[in-house]
Design an enzyme around this catalytic site. Structure first.
Site, PDB file in Angstrom:
ATOM      1  N   ASP A   7       0.983  -1.426  -0.088  1.00 12.12           N
ATOM      2  CA  ASP A   7       0.268   0.010   0.166  1.00 12.12           C
ATOM      3  C   ASP A   7       1.067   1.232  -0.266  1.00 12.12           C
ATOM      4  O   ASP A   7       2.451   1.452   0.015  1.00 12.12           O
ATOM      5  CB  ASP A   7      -1.189   0.135   1.414  1.00 12.12           C
ATOM      6  CG  ASP A   7      -1.587   1.344   1.263  1.00 12.12           C
ATOM      7  OD1 ASP A   7      -1.705   1.836  -0.051  1.00 12.12           O
ATOM      8  OD2 ASP A   7      -2.414   1.439   2.684  1.00 12.12           O
ATOM      9  N   SER A   8       0.355   2.412  -0.504  1.00  6.44           N
ATOM     10  CA  SER A   8       1.482   3.525  -0.316  1.00  6.44           C
ATOM     11  C   SER A   8       1.413   4.342   1.235  1.00  6.44           C
ATOM     12  O   SER A   8       2.114   4.304   1.377  1.00  6.44           O
ATOM     13  CB  SER A   8       0.304   4.710  -1.103  1.00  6.44           C
ATOM     14  OG  SER A   8      -0.892   4.837   0.062  1.00  6.44           O
ATOM     15  N   CYS A  70      -4.009  -1.537  -1.820  1.00  9.74           N
ATOM     16  CA  CYS A  70      -5.161  -0.187  -2.431  1.00  9.74           C
ATOM     17  C   CYS A  70      -4.746  -0.040  -3.904  1.00  9.74           C
ATOM     18  O   CYS A  70      -5.190  -0.240  -4.914  1.00  9.74           O
ATOM     19  CB  CYS A  70      -3.302   0.601  -2.531  1.00  9.74           C
ATOM     20  SG  CYS A  70      -2.754   2.333  -2.872  1.00  9.74           S
ATOM     21  N   GLU A 162      -2.397   9.159   7.873  1.00 14.25           N
ATOM     22  CA  GLU A 162      -0.722   8.946   8.050  1.00 14.25           C
ATOM     23  C   GLU A 162      -0.040   9.804   8.584  1.00 14.25           C
ATOM     24  O   GLU A 162       0.580   9.531   8.874  1.00 14.25           O
ATOM     25  CB  GLU A 162      -0.917   9.737   5.800  1.00 14.25           C
ATOM     26  CG  GLU A 162      -0.590   8.028   5.147  1.00 14.25           C
ATOM     27  CD  GLU A 162      -0.030   6.697   5.278  1.00 14.25           C
ATOM     28  OE1 GLU A 162       0.918   6.656   5.663  1.00 14.25           O
ATOM     29  OE2 GLU A 162      -0.517   5.381   5.749  1.00 14.25           O
ATOM     30  N   CYS A 194     -11.126   2.557  -0.535  1.00 17.88           N
ATOM     31  CA  CYS A 194      -9.457   2.971   0.084  1.00 17.88           C
ATOM     32  C   CYS A 194      -8.940   1.964   1.520  1.00 17.88           C
ATOM     33  O   CYS A 194     -10.634   1.812   2.544  1.00 17.88           O
ATOM     34  CB  CYS A 194      -9.950   4.754   0.455  1.00 17.88           C
ATOM     35  SG  CYS A 194      -7.786   4.716   0.938  1.00 17.88           S
ATOM     36  N   HIS A 196      -7.217   2.611   3.418  1.00 14.57           N
ATOM     37  CA  HIS A 196      -7.613   3.362   4.946  1.00 14.57           C
ATOM     38  C   HIS A 196      -8.556   3.715   5.679  1.00 14.57           C
ATOM     39  O   HIS A 196      -8.672   3.766   6.712  1.00 14.57           O
ATOM     40  CB  HIS A 196      -6.543   4.635   4.363  1.00 14.57           C
ATOM     41  CG  HIS A 196      -5.166   4.805   4.140  1.00 14.57           C
ATOM     42  ND1 HIS A 196      -4.555   4.435   2.980  1.00 14.57           N
ATOM     43  CD2 HIS A 196      -3.979   5.506   4.812  1.00 14.57           C
ATOM     44  CE1 HIS A 196      -3.119   4.389   2.706  1.00 14.57           C
ATOM     45  NE2 HIS A 196      -2.854   5.687   4.026  1.00 14.57           N
TER      46      HIS A 196
END
Ligand code: DGL
Length: 270
Positions: A7-8, A70, A162, A194, A196
């Protein structure tokens, strides 16, 4: 044997957790490209290049199969990677299709023509890049007819997560849900597009109200990976141990991951 999870940033840990619950003996190597997160505001070219570099890093760990945990990378880069870049002995799987199969009540590999499904009004919450790609609508149209999708680009949410700012992330979720409801007042289902966002699932459900079914990907992806490995056990790769890698600062990333996942996670430098 080890499978890579990419994932990012830390969002893909929601998918990793679900895979660990479903396949407890499977070693997993996680890579968060925290140095370049968020991907959701980058160009497709940029997302493609960063994702290829990350996947190559996971090959170095003996992971012949990499899960793109992601949506942004799955939406903006996966098709091009599979068509133009991926060597024959490697596999990269995305997180979109298992979710759409669940929404459209389909089994894996059911390629029958699109048909009517139970849900008619679907709210999609995703990053700006995922929304702009229209990959969700494209994949949905292969499988279902008559589904009205209203997509909300949720700017700022990944950044807030993040940065470890839960309060800001919750406030942004509420305002994105309100914005969507102005255009679609009564969605039947909401897709958290997403990885996240499951970290904020409570805030989404609360803002949407109890009547809206929230689809979150983690368990669906874990189930589909278990099914894939049953069919393709040779893709398990040569890696042996689990680890967490980041392109960012391992100390900072470890502490945010530990805060959000509510268990101790220790990252090392990629
Ligand atoms: N968690 C990712 C996704 O599923 C990436 C978000 C981002 O980096 O913007 O889209």
């Amino acid at each position: 044997m080890a499978v890579g999870v990419f994932d990012s940033g830390i969002g893909g840990l929601t998918v990793l957790d679900a895979i660990t619950r479903r396949l407890p003996d499977l070693p997993l190597v996680y890579l968060g490209d925290n140095a370049h997160a968020p991907y959701g505001v980058r160009t497709h070219e940029d997302i493609f290049n960063l994702t290829c570099a990350a996947v190559e890093r996971l090959w170095d760990e003996g992971c012949d199969l990499v899960i793109l945990a992601c949506n942004t990378a799955s939406a903006a880069a996966l098709k091009r990677m599979q068509e133009t870049w991926l060597p024959a002995d490697k596999r990269v799987l995305g997180v979109f299709v298992p979710m759409i199969e669940a929404l459209t009540e389909r089994q894996w590999g059911d390629n029958s023509p699109p048909r009517e499904v139970a849900v008619k009004h679907v709210a999609l919450f995703a990053t700006p890049a995922t929304v702009a790609s229209r990959a969700f609508q494209r994949e949905l149209a292969f499988r279902a007819i008559g589904v009205d999708v209203e997509a909300q680009p949720c700017g700022g949410v990944v950044d807030a997560i993040e940065q470890g700012d839960e309060i800001l992330a919750e406030a942004l979720v509420r305002s994105h849900v309100e914005a969507l409801k102005r255009r679609m007042p009564h969605p039947e289902a909401a897709v958290l597009g997403c990885t996240h966002y499951p970290l904020m699932e409570g805030a989404f459900q609360e803002a949407l109200g109890p009547g809206v079914k929230v689809f979150s990907q983690a368990n669906l992806v874990a189930e589909s990976l278990a099914d894939y490995l049953r069919r393709r056990p040779e893709m398990l790769g040569s890696g042996t141990g689990s680890k967490f890698l980041t392109t960012g600062d391992p100390k900072t990333v470890s502490s945010k991951a530990t805060q959000f996942l509510r268990r101790r996670i220790v990252f090392e430098a990629a």
